[in-house]
Design a protein around this motif. Structure first.
Motif, PDB file in Angstrom:
ATOM      1  N   LEU A   1      -2.481  -0.482   7.265  1.00  0.00           N
ATOM      2  CA  LEU A   1      -1.289  -0.221   8.058  1.00  0.00           C
ATOM      3  C   LEU A   1      -0.597  -1.549   8.330  1.00  0.00           C
ATOM      4  O   LEU A   1      -1.244  -2.503   8.799  1.00  0.00           O
ATOM      5  CB  LEU A   1      -1.685   0.461   9.378  1.00  0.00           C
ATOM      6  CG  LEU A   1      -0.563   0.846  10.307  1.00  0.00           C
ATOM      7  CD1 LEU A   1       0.340   1.904   9.677  1.00  0.00           C
ATOM      8  CD2 LEU A   1      -1.147   1.356  11.621  1.00  0.00           C
ATOM      9  N   ALA A   2       0.694  -1.618   8.030  1.00  0.00           N
ATOM     10  CA  ALA A   2       1.447  -2.855   8.256  1.00  0.00           C
ATOM     11  C   ALA A   2       1.267  -3.312   9.699  1.00  0.00           C
ATOM     12  O   ALA A   2       1.309  -2.495  10.627  1.00  0.00           O
ATOM     13  CB  ALA A   2       2.930  -2.634   7.938  1.00  0.00           C
ATOM     14  N   PRO A   3       1.041  -4.612   9.914  1.00  0.00           N
ATOM     15  CA  PRO A   3       0.737  -5.119  11.255  1.00  0.00           C
ATOM     16  C   PRO A   3       1.739  -4.726  12.342  1.00  0.00           C
ATOM     17  O   PRO A   3       1.341  -4.468  13.476  1.00  0.00           O
ATOM     18  CB  PRO A   3       0.693  -6.640  11.051  1.00  0.00           C
ATOM     19  CG  PRO A   3       0.258  -6.805   9.625  1.00  0.00           C
ATOM     20  CD  PRO A   3       0.930  -5.660   8.892  1.00  0.00           C
ATOM     21  N   ALA A   4       3.009  -4.650  12.030  1.00  0.00           N
ATOM     22  CA  ALA A   4       4.016  -4.306  13.040  1.00  0.00           C
ATOM     23  C   ALA A   4       3.853  -2.882  13.577  1.00  0.00           C
ATOM     24  O   ALA A   4       4.417  -2.547  14.617  1.00  0.00           O
ATOM     25  CB  ALA A   4       5.428  -4.469  12.462  1.00  0.00           C
ATOM     26  N   TRP A   5       3.070  -2.062  12.895  1.00  0.00           N
ATOM     27  CA  TRP A   5       2.922  -0.657  13.265  1.00  0.00           C
ATOM     28  C   TRP A   5       1.607  -0.342  13.954  1.00  0.00           C
ATOM     29  O   TRP A   5       1.318   0.819  14.265  1.00  0.00           O
ATOM     30  CB  TRP A   5       3.104   0.206  12.017  1.00  0.00           C
ATOM     31  CG  TRP A   5       4.502   0.067  11.510  1.00  0.00           C
ATOM     32  CD1 TRP A   5       4.961  -0.817  10.580  1.00  0.00           C
ATOM     33  CD2 TRP A   5       5.632   0.796  11.961  1.00  0.00           C
ATOM     34  NE1 TRP A   5       6.308  -0.671  10.415  1.00  0.00           N
ATOM     35  CE2 TRP A   5       6.744   0.310  11.254  1.00  0.00           C
ATOM     36  CE3 TRP A   5       5.809   1.810  12.900  1.00  0.00           C
ATOM     37  CZ2 TRP A   5       8.024   0.817  11.455  1.00  0.00           C
ATOM     38  CZ3 TRP A   5       7.083   2.316  13.083  1.00  0.00           C
ATOM     39  CH2 TRP A   5       8.177   1.817  12.373  1.00  0.00           C
ATOM     40  N   ARG A   6       0.812  -1.342  14.210  1.00  0.00           N
ATOM     41  CA  ARG A   6      -0.463  -1.121  14.896  1.00  0.00           C
ATOM     42  C   ARG A   6      -0.242  -0.693  16.339  1.00  0.00           C
ATOM     43  O   ARG A   6       0.784  -0.996  16.935  1.00  0.00           O
ATOM     44  CB  ARG A   6      -1.294  -2.394  14.885  1.00  0.00           C
ATOM     45  CG  ARG A   6      -1.801  -2.728  13.520  1.00  0.00           C
ATOM     46  CD  ARG A   6      -2.693  -3.925  13.574  1.00  0.00           C
ATOM     47  NE  ARG A   6      -3.138  -4.245  12.229  1.00  0.00           N
ATOM     48  CZ  ARG A   6      -3.772  -5.332  11.917  1.00  0.00           C
ATOM     49  NH1 ARG A   6      -4.058  -6.212  12.845  1.00  0.00           N
ATOM     50  NH2 ARG A   6      -4.140  -5.547  10.684  1.00  0.00           N
TER      51      ARG A   6
ATOM     52  N   ARG B   1      -0.715  -7.902   2.419  1.00  0.00           N
ATOM     53  CA  ARG B   1      -0.266  -8.509   3.673  1.00  0.00           C
ATOM     54  C   ARG B   1      -1.303  -8.290   4.781  1.00  0.00           C
ATOM     55  O   ARG B   1      -1.619  -9.213   5.539  1.00  0.00           O
ATOM     56  CB  ARG B   1       1.097  -7.944   4.063  1.00  0.00           C
ATOM     57  CG  ARG B   1       1.744  -8.661   5.216  1.00  0.00           C
ATOM     58  CD  ARG B   1       3.209  -8.275   5.396  1.00  0.00           C
ATOM     59  NE  ARG B   1       3.365  -6.871   5.711  1.00  0.00           N
ATOM     60  CZ  ARG B   1       4.053  -6.001   4.963  1.00  0.00           C
ATOM     61  NH1 ARG B   1       4.658  -6.384   3.856  1.00  0.00           N
ATOM     62  NH2 ARG B   1       4.171  -4.744   5.329  1.00  0.00           N
ATOM     63  N   VAL B   2      -1.845  -7.080   4.870  1.00  0.00           N
ATOM     64  CA  VAL B   2      -2.823  -6.767   5.907  1.00  0.00           C
ATOM     65  C   VAL B   2      -4.099  -7.581   5.704  1.00  0.00           C
ATOM     66  O   VAL B   2      -4.639  -8.157   6.651  1.00  0.00           O
ATOM     67  CB  VAL B   2      -3.134  -5.256   5.926  1.00  0.00           C
ATOM     68  CG1 VAL B   2      -4.338  -4.939   6.789  1.00  0.00           C
ATOM     69  CG2 VAL B   2      -1.923  -4.475   6.407  1.00  0.00           C
TER      70      VAL B   2
ATOM     71  N   GLY C   1      -1.045   4.742  17.081  1.00  0.00           N
ATOM     72  CA  GLY C   1      -1.777   5.941  16.712  1.00  0.00           C
ATOM     73  C   GLY C   1      -1.655   6.352  15.258  1.00  0.00           C
ATOM     74  O   GLY C   1      -2.197   7.385  14.861  1.00  0.00           O
ATOM     75  N   ILE C   2      -1.007   5.540  14.446  1.00  0.00           N
ATOM     76  CA  ILE C   2      -0.791   5.895  13.037  1.00  0.00           C
ATOM     77  C   ILE C   2      -2.107   5.838  12.264  1.00  0.00           C
ATOM     78  O   ILE C   2      -2.397   6.725  11.458  1.00  0.00           O
ATOM     79  CB  ILE C   2       0.276   4.986  12.390  1.00  0.00           C
ATOM     80  CG1 ILE C   2       1.601   5.134  13.130  1.00  0.00           C
ATOM     81  CG2 ILE C   2       0.444   5.324  10.909  1.00  0.00           C
ATOM     82  CD1 ILE C   2       2.631   4.072  12.783  1.00  0.00           C
ATOM     83  N   GLY C   3      -2.915   4.824  12.497  1.00  0.00           N
ATOM     84  CA  GLY C   3      -4.212   4.735  11.833  1.00  0.00           C
ATOM     85  C   GLY C   3      -5.086   5.937  12.159  1.00  0.00           C
ATOM     86  O   GLY C   3      -5.749   6.494  11.280  1.00  0.00           O
ATOM     87  N   ALA C   4      -5.087   6.344  13.415  1.00  0.00           N
ATOM     88  CA  ALA C   4      -5.858   7.526  13.817  1.00  0.00           C
ATOM     89  C   ALA C   4      -5.321   8.781  13.139  1.00  0.00           C
ATOM     90  O   ALA C   4      -6.101   9.654  12.733  1.00  0.00           O
ATOM     91  CB  ALA C   4      -5.833   7.677  15.337  1.00  0.00           C
TER      92      ALA C   4
END
Length: 169
Positions: free
Chosen positions: A88-93, A26-27, A96-99
């Protein structure tokens, strides 16, 4: 969509592979429309469970038992400590989750990390640059499954705290 529970990071399990493969596909489709995918979702899930998780480390971000994204990382014989996957699923961008996922890789491997990124993935490149990565090499894509030019990025130190809540790839 974002829920109410705390977002936790945990070790990946083989049972996560189908959900992680769905996020992976999806990403990539959202970030790079028309990208040639060499493997279908079932193949990606099989690879995550049988290769990525067995040979490297996978950390999953989840909320209320639902995977939101993941990072796969480990030592590469040619490039040293590497981030192999970060999705990371787009809705969660932008939360700070990616960091946080990158910080988990940095805690395990040290601040010097490398990664490959498809050159036209502009959102990922912006994120990685904010996290202290810089382009050190590029290819024409002839050796990649996607046939897309890619970049080798490297980070030699940890990012500043102000970068922690920037949008994720």
């Amino acid at each position: 969509m974002p829920g109410a529970g705390a977002i936790i990071l945990r070790e990946g399990r083989a049972s996560d592979a189908p959900a992680l493969a769905a996020i992976h596909r999806r990403v990539r489709q959202a970030a790079m429309p028309g990208l040639h995918e060499a493997h279908d979702e079932a193949d990606v899930a099989h690879w995550i469970a049988t290769t990525l998780m067995r040979e490297h480390r996978v950390v999953v971000a989840e909320q209320d038992g639902m995977p939101l994204g993941y990072i796969g990382f480990g030592e590469d014989a040619r490039h040293g400590p590497m981030v192999l996957h970060l999705y990371l699923a787009p809705a969660w961008r932008g939360q700070g989750i990616g960091a946080r996922l990158l910080a988990a890789a940095g805690a395990a491997l040290g601040p010097r990390l490398g990664l490959h990124c498809i050159a036209r993935n502009a959102a990922a490149l912006r994120f990685y640059r904010r996290q202290g990565f810089r382009v050190v090499a590029q290819s024409d894509g002839a050796g990649t499954e996607e046939g897309e030019p890619d970049l080798l990025l490297r980070r030699d130190s940890l990012p500043t705290a102000s970068n922690d809540r920037e949008p994720s790839p």
